[in-house]
Design an enzyme around this catalytic site. Structure first.
Site, PDB file in Angstrom:
ATOM      1  N   HIS A  15     -45.709  50.730  14.786  1.00 48.38           N
ATOM      2  CA  HIS A  15     -44.830  51.892  14.887  1.00 48.38           C
ATOM      3  C   HIS A  15     -43.983  51.802  16.154  1.00 48.38           C
ATOM      4  CE1 HIS A  15     -47.475  54.832  17.510  1.00 48.38           C
ATOM      5  NE2 HIS A  15     -47.366  53.654  18.054  1.00 48.38           N
ATOM      6  N   CYS A  34     -44.661  52.788  24.059  1.00 48.13           N
ATOM      7  CA  CYS A  34     -44.605  53.104  22.623  1.00 48.13           C
ATOM      8  C   CYS A  34     -43.169  53.212  22.128  1.00 48.13           C
ATOM      9  CB  CYS A  34     -45.397  54.370  22.307  1.00 48.13           C
ATOM     10  SG  CYS A  34     -47.130  54.008  21.960  1.00 48.13           S
ATOM     11  N   ASP A  80     -51.931  50.077   5.503  1.00 49.53           N
ATOM     12  CA  ASP A  80     -52.399  48.857   6.163  1.00 49.53           C
ATOM     13  C   ASP A  80     -51.317  47.773   6.197  1.00 49.53           C
ATOM     14  OD1 ASP A  80     -54.334  47.302   7.517  1.00 49.53           O
ATOM     15  OD2 ASP A  80     -54.834  46.268   5.646  1.00 49.53           O
ATOM     16  N   HIS A  81     -51.130  47.208   7.379  1.00 50.25           N
ATOM     17  CA  HIS A  81     -50.136  46.153   7.620  1.00 50.25           C
ATOM     18  C   HIS A  81     -48.699  46.602   7.352  1.00 50.25           C
ATOM     19  CE1 HIS A  81     -53.651  43.684   8.109  1.00 50.25           C
ATOM     20  NE2 HIS A  81     -52.901  42.690   8.522  1.00 50.25           N
ATOM     21  N   GLU A 125     -56.273  56.002  17.617  1.00 46.48           N
ATOM     22  CA  GLU A 125     -55.162  55.066  17.791  1.00 46.48           C
ATOM     23  C   GLU A 125     -55.600  53.920  18.699  1.00 46.48           C
ATOM     24  OE1 GLU A 125     -50.704  56.010  17.635  1.00 46.48           O
ATOM     25  OE2 GLU A 125     -51.210  56.061  19.763  1.00 46.48           O
TER      26      GLU A 125
HETATM   27 NI    NI Z   1     -48.133  53.124  19.954  1.00 46.70          NI
END
Ligand code: NI
Length: 136
Positions: A15, A34, A80-81, A125
């Site tokens: 992300h 991030c 996923d992925h 996370e």
């Molecule tokens: Ni992140």
């Protein structure tokens, strides 16, 4: 009497936290690492908890095999992925923070699990950072 049963699951996803309304400078200030333009990944750990009465005929609250299948089909196979920003339409306009991913997962599972059960979704996370949502 009610009791809680939980199932752990896992998915890897990429992300980028980015607010389209802000300048690149402000995005970088607020989101730090991030916000890196080329995305980054997390090993997400998911704990889905279902609280309800024990069915006297089975001794179960919910069949864990059934719960496992729901989580696999609805969440793992979907996320996923994946690149959450690019591959998941919901996150084209919603920032894919752990908070928003957790609510997204909750809302999908809520539609698949009997309304008689209380549902709680916990999403890690990182091993130290996690969020939790139960629909309130
Ligand atoms: Ni992140």
């Amino acid at each position: 009497m009610e009791i809680t049963v939980s199932r752990k699951a896992h998915f890897n996803a990429a992300h980028r936290l980015y607010n389209k309304k802000w300048s690149d400078e402000k995005n970088s200030q607020v989101f730090g690492k991030c916000n890196y333009p080329n995305y980054h990944g997390h090993n997400y750990e998911l704990i889905v908890s279902v609280k309800g009465k024990i069915n006297p005929e089975t001794g179960y609250v919910i069949d864990m095999g059934e719960l496992k299948t729901i989580i696999k089909n609805e969440i793992e196979d979907r996320l996923d992925h994946k690149n959450l920003n690019l591959d998941i339409p919901h996150f084209s306009n919603v920032i894919p923070s752990a908070e928003n991913i957790c609510i997204f997962i909750y809302n999908i599972l809520r539609n698949k699990i009997d309304k008689d059960f209380h549902l709680n979704v916990k999403l890690y996370e990182t091993p130290r950072n996690f969020v939790e949502y139960s629909g309130i």
